[in-house]
Each structure stands twice: as C-alpha cells, then as structure tokens.
Scaffold this motif. Sequence first.
Motif, mmCIF file in Angstrom:
data_model
loop_
_atom_site.group_PDB
_atom_site.id
_atom_site.type_symbol
_atom_site.label_atom_id
_atom_site.label_comp_id
_atom_site.label_asym_id
_atom_site.label_seq_id
_atom_site.Cartn_x
_atom_site.Cartn_y
_atom_site.Cartn_z
ATOM 1 N N LYS A 182 0.862 -1.183 0.000
ATOM 2 C CA LYS A 182 0.000 0.000 0.000
ATOM 3 C C LYS A 182 0.903 1.240 0.000
ATOM 4 O O LYS A 182 1.769 1.380 0.859
ATOM 5 C CB LYS A 182 -0.910 -0.011 1.220
ATOM 6 C CG LYS A 182 -1.959 -1.116 1.174
ATOM 7 C CD LYS A 182 -2.862 -1.049 2.381
ATOM 8 C CE LYS A 182 -3.962 -2.064 2.391
ATOM 9 N NZ LYS A 182 -3.856 -3.244 1.647
ATOM 10 N N PRO A 183 0.717 2.136 -0.964
ATOM 11 C CA PRO A 183 1.627 3.281 -1.122
ATOM 12 C C PRO A 183 1.829 4.111 0.143
ATOM 13 O O PRO A 183 2.953 4.494 0.447
ATOM 14 C CB PRO A 183 0.963 4.108 -2.223
ATOM 15 C CG PRO A 183 0.196 3.128 -3.025
ATOM 16 C CD PRO A 183 -0.299 2.113 -2.018
ATOM 17 N N ALA A 184 0.783 4.371 0.892
ATOM 18 C CA ALA A 184 0.887 5.232 2.074
ATOM 19 C C ALA A 184 1.647 4.565 3.224
ATOM 20 O O ALA A 184 2.192 5.254 4.082
ATOM 21 C CB ALA A 184 -0.497 5.657 2.540
ATOM 22 N N GLU A 185 1.719 3.249 3.235
ATOM 23 C CA GLU A 185 2.380 2.514 4.325
ATOM 24 C C GLU A 185 3.825 2.151 3.997
ATOM 25 O O GLU A 185 4.574 1.736 4.879
ATOM 26 C CB GLU A 185 1.605 1.220 4.614
ATOM 27 C CG GLU A 185 0.186 1.441 5.062
ATOM 28 C CD GLU A 185 -0.602 0.136 5.143
ATOM 29 O OE1 GLU A 185 -0.045 -0.943 4.855
ATOM 30 O OE2 GLU A 185 -1.788 0.215 5.504
ATOM 31 N N HIS A 186 4.195 2.288 2.754
ATOM 32 C CA HIS A 186 5.466 1.760 2.265
ATOM 33 C C HIS A 186 6.691 2.273 3.015
ATOM 34 O O HIS A 186 7.520 1.491 3.481
ATOM 35 C CB HIS A 186 5.571 2.061 0.776
ATOM 36 C CG HIS A 186 6.770 1.469 0.133
ATOM 37 N ND1 HIS A 186 7.692 2.232 -0.533
ATOM 38 C CD2 HIS A 186 7.212 0.203 0.061
ATOM 39 C CE1 HIS A 186 8.644 1.449 -0.999
ATOM 40 N NE2 HIS A 186 8.377 0.214 -0.657
ATOM 41 N N ALA A 187 6.847 3.579 3.128
ATOM 42 C CA ALA A 187 8.056 4.159 3.726
ATOM 43 C C ALA A 187 8.259 3.697 5.168
ATOM 44 O O ALA A 187 9.385 3.379 5.564
ATOM 45 C CB ALA A 187 8.006 5.683 3.656
ATOM 46 N N ALA A 188 7.201 3.637 5.937
ATOM 47 C CA ALA A 188 7.316 3.202 7.340
ATOM 48 C C ALA A 188 7.754 1.744 7.426
ATOM 49 O O ALA A 188 8.583 1.385 8.275
ATOM 50 C CB ALA A 188 5.993 3.421 8.075
ATOM 51 N N LEU A 189 7.221 0.898 6.571
ATOM 52 C CA LEU A 189 7.614 -0.519 6.563
ATOM 53 C C LEU A 189 9.092 -0.675 6.219
ATOM 54 O O LEU A 189 9.803 -1.454 6.839
ATOM 55 C CB LEU A 189 6.762 -1.300 5.551
ATOM 56 C CG LEU A 189 5.271 -1.417 5.843
ATOM 57 C CD1 LEU A 189 4.542 -2.031 4.653
ATOM 58 C CD2 LEU A 189 5.025 -2.230 7.099
ATOM 59 N N VAL A 190 9.540 0.089 5.244
ATOM 60 C CA VAL A 190 10.931 0.014 4.815
ATOM 61 C C VAL A 190 11.861 0.493 5.932
ATOM 62 O O VAL A 190 12.863 -0.151 6.243
ATOM 63 C CB VAL A 190 11.155 0.841 3.535
ATOM 64 C CG1 VAL A 190 12.636 0.999 3.232
ATOM 65 C CG2 VAL A 190 10.420 0.202 2.366
ATOM 66 N N ALA A 191 11.527 1.616 6.551
ATOM 67 C CA ALA A 191 12.370 2.157 7.617
ATOM 68 C C ALA A 191 12.500 1.174 8.769
ATOM 69 O O ALA A 191 13.595 0.965 9.307
ATOM 70 C CB ALA A 191 11.798 3.490 8.101
ATOM 71 N N GLU A 192 11.400 0.545 9.133
ATOM 72 C CA GLU A 192 11.428 -0.419 10.238
ATOM 73 C C GLU A 192 12.312 -1.610 9.890
ATOM 74 O O GLU A 192 13.137 -2.048 10.693
ATOM 75 C CB GLU A 192 10.000 -0.896 10.531
ATOM 76 C CG GLU A 192 9.901 -1.844 11.700
ATOM 77 C CD GLU A 192 8.464 -2.288 11.963
ATOM 78 O OE1 GLU A 192 8.288 -3.432 12.394
ATOM 79 O OE2 GLU A 192 7.549 -1.492 11.735
ATOM 80 N N ALA A 193 12.173 -2.152 8.682
ATOM 81 C CA ALA A 193 12.980 -3.306 8.281
ATOM 82 C C ALA A 193 14.445 -2.933 8.090
ATOM 83 O O ALA A 193 15.336 -3.712 8.468
ATOM 84 C CB ALA A 193 12.409 -3.903 7.002
ATOM 85 N N ALA A 194 14.722 -1.770 7.529
ATOM 86 C CA ALA A 194 16.105 -1.344 7.302
ATOM 87 C C ALA A 194 16.854 -1.151 8.621
ATOM 88 O O ALA A 194 18.052 -1.421 8.705
ATOM 89 C CB ALA A 194 16.129 -0.053 6.494
ATOM 90 N N ALA A 195 16.149 -0.729 9.642
ATOM 91 C CA ALA A 195 16.775 -0.543 10.960
ATOM 92 C C ALA A 195 17.248 -1.872 11.544
ATOM 93 O O ALA A 195 18.127 -1.900 12.414
ATOM 94 C CB ALA A 195 15.790 0.138 11.915
ATOM 95 N N GLN A 196 16.689 -2.977 11.058
ATOM 96 C CA GLN A 196 17.059 -4.306 11.556
ATOM 97 C C GLN A 196 18.254 -4.914 10.820
ATOM 98 O O GLN A 196 18.758 -5.949 11.233
ATOM 99 C CB GLN A 196 15.862 -5.259 11.438
ATOM 100 C CG GLN A 196 14.614 -4.786 12.160
ATOM 101 C CD GLN A 196 14.830 -4.574 13.640
ATOM 102 O OE1 GLN A 196 15.435 -5.386 14.317
ATOM 103 N NE2 GLN A 196 14.356 -3.432 14.143
ATOM 104 N N LEU A 197 18.693 -4.287 9.737
ATOM 105 C CA LEU A 197 19.830 -4.838 8.966
ATOM 106 C C LEU A 197 21.132 -4.702 9.726
ATOM 107 O O LEU A 197 21.374 -3.823 10.471
ATOM 108 C CB LEU A 197 19.953 -4.146 7.614
ATOM 109 C CG LEU A 197 18.898 -4.488 6.586
ATOM 110 C CD1 LEU A 197 19.166 -3.727 5.289
ATOM 111 C CD2 LEU A 197 18.850 -5.980 6.288
#
Length: 153
Positions: A138-153
């Motif tokens: 979903k376009p509006a949720e995308h950035a938040a999902l990415v930021a959360e996952a990227a923080a786990q790398l």
Amino acid sequence: MIEIGDKAPSFHLEASRGRTVDGAELQGKPYLLYFYPKADTPGCTTQACGIQEALPQLQKLDLTVIGVSPDPIDKIDAFADKFTLSFPLASDLEHKLADQYGVWVEKTNYGKTYFGIERSSFLIDANGIVRAIWRKVKPAEHAALVAEAAAQL
C-alpha cells in the motif's frame, strides 16, 4: 520469483536526472529496489513522496533507494522534477529486471487483462541478499515498513 534469502539479480539501468543505477556499484551497501506501475499516478505519487519524506531517516541507516518502473526516462524525469524526488528512479522499459523479480504480472482492470508492474519492494543487504519483500504494498504505508525493516539490517 525472488524469495527472501536469494541473491539479488544484477542490473544496470538508466535513471532520472542523467544517472544510471548499477547493482555492482551497490556492493557493500544495503539498498531498496521498489517497483511502481506508472509515474505520476496517484498511488505512485503517494509512494514516491512518502519515500522522499523518509529519505533522511533511510540515509541515516545507510540505505540507498531506487524506484523502478517500465516508463520511458522522459516521463520518469518529469515525475522526479514535478515532485522534487532526489533518489534515482530507473527505467526498466523492457521489464527485464521486473521479470527477474517476478513483478511483471498479468493484471485485470475494468474487465481488461494486461501485463504490468505489481507494486512491490525488495530490501537487499550489504552482501546482496534479499532480506525483506513487500508485494502489493500500500503506497501510504510503504516508507514506514521500509524504515522499520532497514533498521534491523
């Protein structure tokens, strides 16, 4: 179709503002490849502007962001300029990279069947391994999902 744990396919694409994007040049850095259907449409604009807004946070995580669509580079440049998008937007005119990622799919809209991009994102770690996948995002949720996952790398 690409799965979590797979090696990210190599690529070399023309991108916005006279740039190119090359998977080999990203070795040693995490990156996000996000595939969007068409530049300057409502959903794609929401998604791109959300990424642009989150870009300072994503850059603090050393994450490179690349948007990919089947649009010609002139349309991509106009889209990037219109919304002041600073991250590269790449043109995959022949949908070769989209095919490799399994996002060039059959779609149906108003009873018509056609092929196009399934809005999807792939988070790749510094070793070139796919660590997260979002399909039909979903376009509006995308950035938040990415930021959360990227923080786990």
